[in-house]
Write a protein that holds these residues in place. Structure first.
Motif, PDB file in Angstrom:
ATOM      1  N   THR A  21      -7.257  -7.747  -3.163  1.00 55.44           N
ATOM      2  CA  THR A  21      -6.198  -6.827  -2.731  1.00 55.44           C
ATOM      3  C   THR A  21      -6.719  -5.523  -2.129  1.00 55.44           C
ATOM      4  OG1 THR A  21      -4.602  -7.641  -4.338  1.00 55.44           O
ATOM      5  CG2 THR A  21      -4.338  -5.367  -3.672  1.00 55.44           C
ATOM      6  N   LYS A  28      -1.870 -16.933  -9.774  1.00 49.77           N
ATOM      7  CA  LYS A  28      -2.206 -16.461 -11.135  1.00 49.77           C
ATOM      8  C   LYS A  28      -3.626 -16.854 -11.505  1.00 49.77           C
ATOM      9  CE  LYS A  28       2.568 -17.318 -12.449  1.00 49.77           C
ATOM     10  NZ  LYS A  28       3.438 -18.301 -13.095  1.00 49.77           N
ATOM     11  N   SER A  29      -4.533 -16.545 -10.622  1.00 52.15           N
ATOM     12  CA  SER A  29      -5.911 -17.023 -10.767  1.00 52.15           C
ATOM     13  C   SER A  29      -6.554 -16.597 -12.078  1.00 52.15           C
ATOM     14  CB  SER A  29      -6.744 -16.465  -9.618  1.00 52.15           C
ATOM     15  OG  SER A  29      -8.110 -16.748  -9.837  1.00 52.15           O
ATOM     16  N   PRO A  30      -7.387 -17.479 -12.643  1.00 50.80           N
ATOM     17  CA  PRO A  30      -8.248 -17.023 -13.735  1.00 50.80           C
ATOM     18  C   PRO A  30      -9.169 -15.905 -13.233  1.00 50.80           C
ATOM     19  CG  PRO A  30      -8.243 -19.429 -13.612  1.00 50.80           C
ATOM     20  CD  PRO A  30      -7.526 -18.924 -12.384  1.00 50.80           C
ATOM     21  N   LEU A  31      -9.629 -15.100 -14.171  1.00 52.79           N
ATOM     22  CA  LEU A  31     -10.427 -13.912 -13.850  1.00 52.79           C
ATOM     23  C   LEU A  31     -11.617 -14.220 -12.950  1.00 52.79           C
ATOM     24  CD1 LEU A  31     -10.843 -10.895 -14.518  1.00 52.79           C
ATOM     25  CD2 LEU A  31     -12.201 -11.602 -16.469  1.00 52.79           C
ATOM     26  N   ASN A  32     -12.236 -15.364 -13.125  1.00 53.27           N
ATOM     27  CA  ASN A  32     -13.461 -15.652 -12.370  1.00 53.27           C
ATOM     28  C   ASN A  32     -13.224 -16.527 -11.141  1.00 53.27           C
ATOM     29  OD1 ASN A  32     -12.788 -17.874 -13.925  1.00 53.27           O
ATOM     30  ND2 ASN A  32     -14.896 -18.566 -14.083  1.00 53.27           N
ATOM     31  N   MET A  76     -12.622  -5.503 -12.939  1.00 52.09           N
ATOM     32  CA  MET A  76     -11.502  -4.552 -12.962  1.00 52.09           C
ATOM     33  C   MET A  76     -11.983  -3.106 -12.987  1.00 52.09           C
ATOM     34  SD  MET A  76     -12.628  -5.547 -15.941  1.00 52.09           S
ATOM     35  CE  MET A  76     -11.779  -7.075 -16.361  1.00 52.09           C
ATOM     36  N   ASN A  81      -8.342 -14.600  -6.556  1.00 54.69           N
ATOM     37  CA  ASN A  81      -7.054 -13.937  -6.456  1.00 54.69           C
ATOM     38  C   ASN A  81      -6.527 -14.009  -5.034  1.00 54.69           C
ATOM     39  OD1 ASN A  81      -6.440 -12.953  -9.095  1.00 54.69           O
ATOM     40  ND2 ASN A  81      -8.085 -11.468  -8.851  1.00 54.69           N
ATOM     41  N   ASN A 133       0.807  -1.224   0.000  1.00 58.18           N
ATOM     42  CA  ASN A 133       0.000   0.000   0.000  1.00 58.18           C
ATOM     43  C   ASN A 133       0.839   1.274   0.000  1.00 58.18           C
ATOM     44  OD1 ASN A 133      -2.487  -1.295  -0.065  1.00 58.18           O
ATOM     45  ND2 ASN A 133      -2.587  -1.496   2.174  1.00 58.18           N
ATOM     46  N   TYR A 190     -16.467 -10.492 -14.925  1.00 59.64           N
ATOM     47  CA  TYR A 190     -16.048  -9.931 -16.217  1.00 59.64           C
ATOM     48  C   TYR A 190     -15.778  -8.433 -16.151  1.00 59.64           C
ATOM     49  CZ  TYR A 190     -17.281 -14.387 -18.178  1.00 59.64           C
ATOM     50  OH  TYR A 190     -17.317 -15.730 -18.457  1.00 59.64           O
ATOM     51  N   THR A 191     -16.433  -7.767 -15.217  1.00 61.78           N
ATOM     52  CA  THR A 191     -16.195  -6.324 -15.072  1.00 61.78           C
ATOM     53  C   THR A 191     -15.533  -6.030 -13.727  1.00 61.78           C
ATOM     54  OG1 THR A 191     -18.413  -6.006 -14.168  1.00 61.78           O
ATOM     55  CG2 THR A 191     -18.162  -5.682 -16.531  1.00 61.78           C
ATOM     56  N   ASN A 235      -5.650  -1.406 -16.308  1.00 63.05           N
ATOM     57  CA  ASN A 235      -6.739  -0.839 -17.075  1.00 63.05           C
ATOM     58  C   ASN A 235      -6.733   0.678 -16.974  1.00 63.05           C
ATOM     59  OD1 ASN A 235      -8.134  -3.590 -17.418  1.00 63.05           O
ATOM     60  ND2 ASN A 235      -7.857  -3.409 -15.207  1.00 63.05           N
ATOM     61  N   ARG A 276       1.371  -9.623   2.847  1.00 63.48           N
ATOM     62  CA  ARG A 276       1.389  -8.207   3.226  1.00 63.48           C
ATOM     63  C   ARG A 276       0.057  -7.789   3.853  1.00 63.48           C
ATOM     64  NH1 ARG A 276       3.345  -8.119  -2.036  1.00 63.48           N
ATOM     65  NH2 ARG A 276       1.504  -6.998  -2.763  1.00 63.48           N
ATOM     66  N   ASP A 307      -2.122  -6.985   0.782  1.00 62.83           N
ATOM     67  CA  ASP A 307      -2.243  -5.581   1.184  1.00 62.83           C
ATOM     68  C   ASP A 307      -3.583  -5.264   1.849  1.00 62.83           C
ATOM     69  OD1 ASP A 307       0.312  -4.900   0.080  1.00 62.83           O
ATOM     70  OD2 ASP A 307      -0.579  -5.073  -1.886  1.00 62.83           O
ATOM     71  N   VAL A 308      -4.108  -6.207   2.599  1.00 62.83           N
ATOM     72  CA  VAL A 308      -5.369  -5.980   3.298  1.00 62.83           C
ATOM     73  C   VAL A 308      -5.077  -5.524   4.731  1.00 62.83           C
ATOM     74  CG1 VAL A 308      -7.363  -7.175   4.315  1.00 62.83           C
ATOM     75  CG2 VAL A 308      -6.786  -7.508   1.892  1.00 62.83           C
ATOM     76  N   MET A 351      -3.611  -5.117 -10.354  1.00 69.15           N
ATOM     77  CA  MET A 351      -4.900  -4.570  -9.921  1.00 69.15           C
ATOM     78  C   MET A 351      -4.753  -3.273  -9.142  1.00 69.15           C
ATOM     79  SD  MET A 351      -3.399  -6.674  -7.796  1.00 69.15           S
ATOM     80  CE  MET A 351      -3.876  -8.340  -8.227  1.00 69.15           C
ATOM     81  N   ASN A 395     -11.099  -4.944  -5.824  1.00 70.68           N
ATOM     82  CA  ASN A 395     -10.125  -4.610  -4.802  1.00 70.68           C
ATOM     83  C   ASN A 395     -10.469  -3.292  -4.132  1.00 70.68           C
ATOM     84  OD1 ASN A 395      -8.128  -6.767  -5.791  1.00 70.68           O
ATOM     85  ND2 ASN A 395      -8.583  -5.578  -7.618  1.00 70.68           N
ATOM     86  N   TYR A 431     -18.192 -23.676 -13.716  1.00 69.90           N
ATOM     87  CA  TYR A 431     -17.975 -22.484 -14.540  1.00 69.90           C
ATOM     88  C   TYR A 431     -17.117 -22.852 -15.733  1.00 69.90           C
ATOM     89  CZ  TYR A 431     -15.046 -23.588 -10.835  1.00 69.90           C
ATOM     90  OH  TYR A 431     -14.334 -24.340  -9.951  1.00 69.90           O
ATOM     91  N   LYS A 438     -11.724 -15.488 -19.435  1.00 70.74           N
ATOM     92  CA  LYS A 438     -11.420 -15.695 -18.015  1.00 70.74           C
ATOM     93  C   LYS A 438      -9.919 -15.896 -17.815  1.00 70.74           C
ATOM     94  CE  LYS A 438     -15.790 -18.126 -17.594  1.00 70.74           C
ATOM     95  NZ  LYS A 438     -16.393 -19.468 -17.558  1.00 70.74           N
ATOM     96  N   SER A 439      -9.174 -15.002 -18.352  1.00 68.44           N
ATOM     97  CA  SER A 439      -7.722 -15.155 -18.389  1.00 68.44           C
ATOM     98  C   SER A 439      -7.095 -15.309 -17.003  1.00 68.44           C
ATOM     99  CB  SER A 439      -7.114 -13.925 -19.053  1.00 68.44           C
ATOM    100  OG  SER A 439      -5.712 -13.954 -18.927  1.00 68.44           O
ATOM    101  N   PRO A 440      -6.079 -16.160 -16.900  1.00 64.31           N
ATOM    102  CA  PRO A 440      -5.252 -16.129 -15.685  1.00 64.31           C
ATOM    103  C   PRO A 440      -4.642 -14.735 -15.515  1.00 64.31           C
ATOM    104  CG  PRO A 440      -4.733 -18.056 -17.017  1.00 64.31           C
ATOM    105  CD  PRO A 440      -5.641 -17.182 -17.858  1.00 64.31           C
ATOM    106  N   LEU A 441      -4.323 -14.432 -14.270  1.00 60.54           N
ATOM    107  CA  LEU A 441      -3.818 -13.104 -13.916  1.00 60.54           C
ATOM    108  C   LEU A 441      -2.656 -12.642 -14.780  1.00 60.54           C
ATOM    109  CD1 LEU A 441      -4.051 -10.817 -11.820  1.00 60.54           C
ATOM    110  CD2 LEU A 441      -2.458 -12.070 -10.391  1.00 60.54           C
ATOM    111  N   ASN A 442      -1.789 -13.543 -15.160  1.00 63.27           N
ATOM    112  CA  ASN A 442      -0.577 -13.136 -15.880  1.00 63.27           C
ATOM    113  C   ASN A 442      -0.689 -13.303 -17.392  1.00 63.27           C
ATOM    114  OD1 ASN A 442      -0.636 -15.920 -15.712  1.00 63.27           O
ATOM    115  ND2 ASN A 442       1.586 -16.098 -15.782  1.00 63.27           N
TER     116      ASN A 442
END
Lengths: 767, 767
Positions: B293, B322-326, B218, B329, A181, B215-216, A267, B374, B333-334, A218, B267, B767, A322-326
Motif C-alpha cells: 500500500t 486477507k493475506s497472511p503476514l508473509n 509493520m 498483500n 491517500n 515478521y517486522t 500498531n 485505488r 493507493d499506489v 497498514m 508500505n 514457508y 503469520k496471521s491473515p490480515l484480518n
C-alpha cells in the motif's frame, strides 16, 4: 418575502503577521432547507449560516464550501440546542474549514448510512469541525439496519465537545475511514466528547469508536482521541476498536463501560493517562486489550475492574503465526509502564485467546499460538485489598520482561521474577476513587526511550521526579477524578430517569389500558383484586409495572386476543408482579413487534402464573431483550416457551443478553421450554447469558423434533443448577459447551433424558 | 617494547554556538589485535584508532565506544586501502558515534554470521558510520552457508561510499534489522555505495539489500537508500527487498542487474529519480515490483528493459485477499507518476502473480486474486522504437486510474482510456542512454498530494515547470548519465578482467598440467596433436581453455584416474574445444568438489567427444554452475549424463542457472541423460534454464528406474526443440510444465517414449 436576512460584517483587527488575520464574518439566518441550500451556495470564507430555532424535520443538510483557516464557514443553531434535527435527516460536510455548532439530532434517524459525514458525495471535508452538538437516540427503527453516526473522511477534522448516546442499531457510533491517500495521516481530533450510554447490542458492530478496518490497517492514521468520557458504552466487547497505526488515546475516562479499548489492528498506539473505572459494577467492564506491535501503554489508572480474559484490565492476546490480515498478529515490542491497578481482579491476563486446544474444530489459520515477544512491563503498581494473583496466563510469558513493578495489599506475587517486588507498597486515599502508594517508589527502571514518558496521569512532570505507578503527585484536594460536566456541550445535560413517579391504582380493564397508554414511563400500576379481561393486546412502549395491589392474592388478567397478551415495543419494559395471566391457547403471552424493534426491551416476571398460551415469549429477528428475568413463577400448558433464536445468520447476533429464570415451574410444554441461540465464531461476539436455577421442568418436550428441552447453542455464559427435571419426553435436557466452563450442577433428573457436554462447539466462522 | 604509539592532540577552534564544537582528537596506531583491543578500551570521544597497514588475518574487530556527535571515535587504516582484513575475520560496532574508514575485507570470510555488524554482543551501535570501505569476494567457502556482509541494527547508522561485491553464498549482502523498538525509525543512510557484481546464486536469499522481514514488516523503518550504484547485482530475482515501512529509494542506478527493486512487504515506500538500465542485456533485468500500500513511484527512468511478468519494468502484483503476514498483500493507493520508459519491452505488467487457475495445486491462502485498487498512473511517458503494447495484464485493471500518460514511437495503445494519449510524442537523444520527448507535455494531471513531487530525475524543480515524464530539463551536455567513479571509495577501482593474455602451447601431459597450475587465469592452452594421458584429475581453479591447436583434428586426452577427469573448483571455468576425452568407465568426466564450492563455475564444451565415463558431470549439493554449454559434441557410453539435481531440500535452490545443449549426440547412457532439479514453490525462486536444441539422443535410459530420459522437474524456462530421440528405453522423454509455457517443438521421436505436459506442477510450499 418571508425571509429575514441580515449581515453582520465584522472586521477583526488582529496584531499579526499577515493580511490573513483580517477576518470577515457575515451571518445569514435560514429557516428552510431551501434557504439553507441557497446560503450554502453563496457562502464565502467568514460566512455564518444560522439555522432558525425549531424543528427541522426530514432534512438533508449538505454543508459544503471553502473556508480558510482564519475565516471558516460556520453552520450553527440560532440558539444553542434550539435547533432539533428530526425525522429522516442527516448532515454532510464537504470542502475546507467548515464549522458546525450547537445542533441537536433527536427523534429520528438517518435515511443514509450516516448521521454526520465528513464527505458529501465525492467532496471530502478537510480541516472541519463538529462541536457542541448532540446526537441522542437517533437510532434506526430496526436494530439490524447498519449506520454510523459520525463518519470521518479526509484530514484534520474534529469532533469536539459533543454528546452522543443511545445508538442501539448495528454499526460503530463513530467511524474513521482510511480508504485512500486523502484520508491517511489524518490527525483527526476526537476530543472533549461525552459518549453517553450505548445499550448492549447483542452481537458485534456495537463499538462506540472504530478507527479504520483490517483492510486499511497498514495506514498511518494519527487520530487523536483525548479528554473524552465514555460513560456506560456497553454496545459490545470493544468500546474502541483501533484498526490503524499511530493513534493516540489519552486522558479519556472509561466509566463503567462494558467493553475494552482494543488495539485490534494496526500498531504503535499510545494509550496514556486514561482512567478505566469499573466500580465493581459488572465483570463485562474491561480495560485494554492488546494485539499487534509497538504500543505504549503508560500512566493509566485502573479502578475496580473485575473482567477477565478478553475483558481483563490488561489483556495481552496470543497471535496467529503469520496471521491473515484480518485476524490476530502477534504482540511484539509493547511497553506497559507506569500504570496503576487498584482493587482490580487479576490485572494482567497473558496469552488471551490461546486456542491451541481447539485445533480439531478450527482451521490452522485460526490457532492463536504466537505469544507476546519483546514486551516490557515496568514501573507499574498493583494494589488490592482482595486476594488475587497478578497474572492469569493462558500461555507462557517467556517473551515478557518485568522490571521494577511493585505490588501490595492482598495481591499475590505469582511471577517468580526480580521484576516484581512483593508487598512493597501500602496505599493512601487521595480522593474519590483515587488511591496512591504511600511509598516514594523513586527507583524506576529506565527502559529504551523511557525518557519520552514525560508526565504522569495528571500531567505532572516525571523529569527529576522518578516514581513508579500512574501518579507522581496527587492533584490538589477537591479535584474530582471524574468531572462529568467537563464533557460534551455545556448547553446540554443528559436526562436522568425520574424515580419518584406516583403509582396509579386501577380496578377495570379500561382503566388499566388507559393507565398504560397515558401513564408516565416508570409508573407502577396497581391492580385492585378481581379479573381483568382484554380483547386487544396491551402495547408496552415504555417502562410499565403491573402489580397486584394486594400481595396476598394474584390478580387475574384474561386475554381473548388474536396474537398476544402483551406486545413489546422498543424501549418497552414490562414488569409483572403477582399476576395470573390466562390465554386461550391461540396467542402468545408476550411477543415483540415484528419489525422496527429499534432498541432493547426488558421483561421482569415475579410471583406470577401464566397459563394456556402459545408461547411465553415470541420474538422477531432483529428484536433484542437486554434482560428477561423470571422469578417464583409458574407456566402451564404452552406450545412453546421462551423463544430467542431468530438471529440465525450466524454473524454473532443474538436476541437477548440476559435470561435469568429462578425458582419457577414449567409444566406441559409441547416443545422446548427455552430456545436461545447465538451463531458465528468470533471472540468479539462473546455474549449471551443464561442462568437457570431452582426451577422445575416437567411433562414437556414431547412434540419437539430435536428432543432437547432447553436449547442454548452458542450462548457463552450458561449456568444450570439446582433444577428438577421430571418426566420430560426428551433425549437431552441441554447441550452444554465444555470449553466455556459450562456444566450442570446439582440438578435432579427423573425420566427426563440427560445433559450432554460438548467440549469444543463447531461454529460457523464469521469472516 | 615493540610498539609505536603516538598521540596527536588537536584543538579545532570553530566559530560555533557551544563548547561542544571544541573537538578533541587523539590518534593511536595499532599493529596487532591486542593493541587494537587496548586502544578500543581506552578510546574517548575524539580518539582515532589507526590500524597499521598490512594484512590483518583472522581478526575479530570489536569496535565499541561512546563518541559524541562533535567528537566521534574513529577506526581507520593507516593508508586508504592499506589494511586488508583477511582469513576468518569480522568487525562489530557497539556504542555511539563510531566511524570506520578505508578498510578492505578480502581473501577470507566471516566465521560469524556477519562481516560488519552494527551490534557487538548486546551492545547496539547508533549514529555510526562505515565509509570508504571495501568488501570484495569475502564469501563463505560453501554456497549454502548463510551470512550477511553488513547488518544494520540500532538507529542513524550509515554505509557510505563503500564497494561491496562478489557475494556468492546464501543471504542478502546488506540486511537491516527492525526486531525491537531500538531499531525502528532507524533513518539509516545507505548512500553513495557501489554494489558491484553479485553472481547469480541459483535460488532465493541472494538479495543485495533486504530491509526488515515479514515478521517486522509493520515497523516504521525510514531507511534511506540513495545515490548508490547497483552494477550487475544478479544474485536473485530481488536486488532490493523492502520489507518495512517508509523507506526511500532515490537517485540510485540499477545497471544491468538481473533483478528488481521489490516492495515485498511494508508500505509507503518512496521510489524517486532512479535509473533502471537494462541495455537489452538480459530478460532477467527487471525494474520495480509493487506489492502493498501507498508507495509513490516518481521520476524514474527505465531504459532498454526487456523483462516480463515478475521481472517487468513495472510489475504490479495481485495480492492474496486477507493475506497472511508473509505472503502478498493487495496493492492499494499506489501512485506512479512522472516516470519515463524508453525502448523497454512491455513496460507495465498488471495482475502479476495472478494464479487463480492454479487453485487445484495451491491452497486458498496462496491464490492471488486481489487486484490493485485505488492506484493512480499519471504523467508518465513511454517511448519505444519497437512495436510493443503498454500493458501486459494477468487480470483486469479496473482498480487503476490512468491520467495524462503519453506514448510515442511504435508503442501500441492497448488501454482504451482517455488517460493514455497515443502517438503524442517524438523523441530526442540528449546523451548516452538519455532520451527526452521533443514535446512540451506541460499539461499535467495534479493528483492528490502531487504538489509534493517537487523535482525531476535530475533535481530540476517542477514548480512552475509542469512536464510529463521523468525529465523536466535535460542536464548540461557532457554530463554522464551514469558516472561509475562517483560510487564507492575513491581509493578503490574494481579490477577489470585482463583480456589480452598470451596463449600457451603444450605437447605433453606434464606441460599441460603445468600450464593449468601456473598459467594466468584466462589463458588459452593450445594442445599439439597427439594423445595426452593422465593418472590424476585436472583441477580447474580458474579460467582455463583447452583447445586443439589444429582445428582439423581433435586432440585425445585419456584419463585413467580415480574419480574424475576434471575437478571444478569455485570460480573455475573450463572450456574444451576439439578435444576427444576418454575414460575407463570408472570415473566421471567432470565433477565438482564435494564441499566448499563457494562460487559458481562454468563449463563450455565445443566440437568435442567424451567416451566411457560414469557421468558427463557429477555435482555436489551446494555447487552451482552459472552456465553449462555444450555444442557440436558427442557423448558415448555413460552410466549417467549431466547431473544437476542435488539441491533437494525444496527451498528454491538449484545447481545451475543455464544448461544449453545444442547439435550434440548422446548415445548409450544407462540412466537419464539430464537430471536437473529445482524444488519448492515461491515466485522468488523463478529460475533454472534448459535449452536443448538440435541434439540426438539414442540407445539410452534402459536402467533408469523412473523411465524418464530427461529430467527437469521445477526448472522454469525449458526449450526442447528440433531434437531426435530414437530407440531409447524409456516411457517418457521429459515431463514439461505447461503453465510456464513449456512444450516440445519439432522433435523426431522413434521408439523412445513420449513427452508429457503437466499444466500445474505440484510443488512443496516453501514457508
Amino acid at each position: 418575502m418571508n425571509r429575514l436576512i441580515y449581515y453582520i460584517v465584522t472586521l477583526i483587527l488582529t496584531i499579526g503577521y499577515s493580511a490573513d488575520s483580517l477576518a470577515f464574518q457575515s451571518e445569514e439566518l435560514v429557516s428552510s432547507i431551501e434557504e439553507f441550500n441557497a446560503a450554502v451556495d453563496n457562502a464565502e470564507p467568514g460566512s455564518v449560516i444560522v439555522m432558525k430555532d425549531g424543528k427541522w424535520k426530514d432534512v438533508a443538510l449538505k454543508f459544503t464550501g471553502e473556508g480558510t483557516s482564519k475565516s471558516p464557514i460556520t453552520l450553527k443553531a440560532q440558539t444553542k440546542g434550539g435547533v432539533t434535527i428530526e425525522g429522516e435527516s442527516y448532515l454532510e460536510l464537504g470542502g475546507n474549514f467548515l464549522i458546525v455548532e450547537d445542533l441537536f439530532f433527536t427523534n429520528g434517524y438517518t435515511p443514509t448510512n450516516t448521521v454526520i459525514q465528513f464527505k458529501s458525495g465525492r467532496r471530502i471535508a478537510n480541516n472541519s469541525t463538529i462541536k457542541n452538538c448532540v446526537i441522542e437516540n437517533f437510532t434506526q427503527p430496526d436494530r439490524d439496519t447498519d449506520d454510523h453516526w459520525v463518519e470521518f473522511w479526509g484530514r484534520n477534522n474534529a469532533l469536539d465537545h459533543c454528546y452522543i448516546a443511545g445508538k442501539s442499531n448495528t454499526g460503530p457510533t463513530v467511524r474513521v475511514y482510511l480508504k485512500g491517500n486523502e484520508h491517511i495521516n489524518n490527525r483527526h481530533q476526537i476530543v472533549n466528547n461525552y459518549f453517553g450510554p450505548r445499550p448492549r447490542k447483542g452481537g458485534p458492530h456495537g463499538e462506540t469508536l472504530q478507527i479504520g478496518d483490517s483492510y486499511t490497517s497498514m495506514t498511518p492514521s494519527y487520530t487523536n482521541i483525548s479528554h473524552n468520557l465514555f460513560g456506560r458504552c456497553n454496545g459490545e466487547v470493544e468500546i474502541i476498536s483501533s484498526k490503524s497505526n499511530f493513534n493516540t488515546f489519552s486522558n479519556n475516562v472509561f466509566f463503567e463501560s462494558e467493553g475494552s479499548l482494543v488495539l485490534r489492528h494496526g500498531n504503535y498506539a499510545t494509550i496514556d493517562a486514561n482512567l478505566f473505572i469499573g466500580n465493581d459494577n459488572s465483570s463485562n467492564i474491561g480495560g485494554i486489550r492488546v494485539i499487534n506491535t509497538g504500543h505504549w501503554i503508560t500512566n493509566n489508572y485502573f479502578y475496580k475492574l473485575t473482567g477477565e480474559e478478553f475483558r481483563a484490565p490488561l489483556a495481552v492476546m496470543n497471535g496467529i503465526p503469520k496471521s491473515p490480515l484480518n485476524r490476530y498478529n502477534q504482540v511484539t515490542d509493547v511497553v506497559v509502564a507506569y500504570n496503576t491497578w487498584i482493587d482490580c481482579g487479576i490485572p494482567w491476563n497473558f496469552g488471551v485467546g490461546s486456542n491451541v486446544d481447539q485445533s480439531e474444530v478450527l482451521p490452522a489459520s485460526e490457532i492463536r499460538s504466537a505469544r507476546a515477544e519483546r514486551m516490557l512491563v515496568a514501573n507499574n503498581v498493583i494494589y488490592s485489598d482482595r486476594e488475587s494473583a497478578i497474572t492469569r496466563r493462558y500461555d507462557s510469558i517467556d517473551g515478557v520482561t518485568f522490571k521494577n513493578n511493585t505490588i501490595g495489599g492482598a495481591v499475590v506475587n505469582d511471577i517468580n521474577d526480580t521484576g516484581v517486588l512483593s508487598n512493597a507498597i501500602t496505599i493512601e486515599k487521595k480522593g474519590d476513587m483515587l488511591f496512591i502508594p504511600k511509598e516514594k517508589l523513586d527507583e524506576v527502571h529506565m527502559g529504551f526511550d523511557f525518557e519520552t514518558i514525560k508526565t504522569d496521569l495528571f500531567g505532572a512532570s516525571r523529569e527529576n521526579q522518578p516514581r513508579a505507578g500512574a501518579v507522581v503527585i496527587a492533584p490538589e484536594k477537591g479535584r474530582k477524578l471524574v468531572d462529568f460536566s467537563k464533557y460534551g456541550p455545556n448547553w446540554f445535560e443528559p436526562k436522568e430517569e425520574n424515580k419518584n413517579i406516583p403509582a396509579i391504582t386501577v380496578s377495570t380493564a379500561k382503566a388499566l389500558i388507559d393507565a398504560i397508554e397515558k401513564g408516565e414511563s416508570g409508573a407502577e400500576i396497581l391492580l385492585e383484586k378481581g379479573e381483568y379481561i382484554f380483547t386487544k393486546p396491551l402495547d408496552i412502549t415504555k417502562n410499565i409495572t403491573l402489580k397486584a395491589k394486594s400481595v396476598k392474592q394474584k390478580v387475574k388478567m384474561s386475554f381473548n386476543t388474536e396474537d398476544a397478551a402483551f406486545k413489546m415495543h422498543p424501549n418497552g419494559r414490562l414488569a409483572l408482579e403477582n399476576i395470573s395471566l390466562n390465554g386461550t391457547n391461540k396467542q402468545d403471552a408476550i411477543r415483540t413487534l415484528e419489525k422496527q424493534m429499534s432498541s432493547a426491551y426488558n421483561i421482569f416476571i415475579t410471583n406470577s402464573q401464566f397459563e394456556n398460551f402459545k408461547s411465553i415469549l415470541q420474538t422477531s429477528k432483529s428484536s433484542f431483550a437486554d434482560t428477561i428475568q423470571i422469578k417464583n413463577s409458574k407456566f402451564i400448558n404452552f406450545q412453546n416457551g421462551i423463544q430467542l433464536a431468530n438471529e440465525t445468520d450466524d454473524t454473532g447476533e443474538y436476541n437477548a443478553e440476559f435470561l435469568i429464570v429462578a425458582n419457577s415451574n414449567f409444566e406441559n410444554f409441547q416443545n422446548s421450554v427455552i430456545d436461545y441461540y447465538r451463531g458465528g465464531y468470533d471472540e468479539s461476539t462473546i455474549g449471551g447469558n443464561m442462568i437457570l436455577s431452582g426451577n422445575t421442568f416437567s411433562l414437556s418436550g414431547l412434540a419437539d423434533e430435536t428432543k432437547i428441552l432447553i436449547k442454548n447453542r452458542g450462548i457463552v455464559h450458561v449456568t444450570v443448577s439446582d433444577n428438577t427435571f421430571k418426566n420430560n419426553s426428551v433425549d437431552l435436557i441441554a447441550v452444554l459447551w465444555g470449553e466455556k466452563g459450562q456444566k450442570p450442577e446439582n440438578n435432579k433428573i427423573t425420566n427426563s433424558g440427560e445433559f450432554k457436554i460438548v467440549e469444543n462447539l463447531e461454529l460457523k466462522l464469521m469472516y
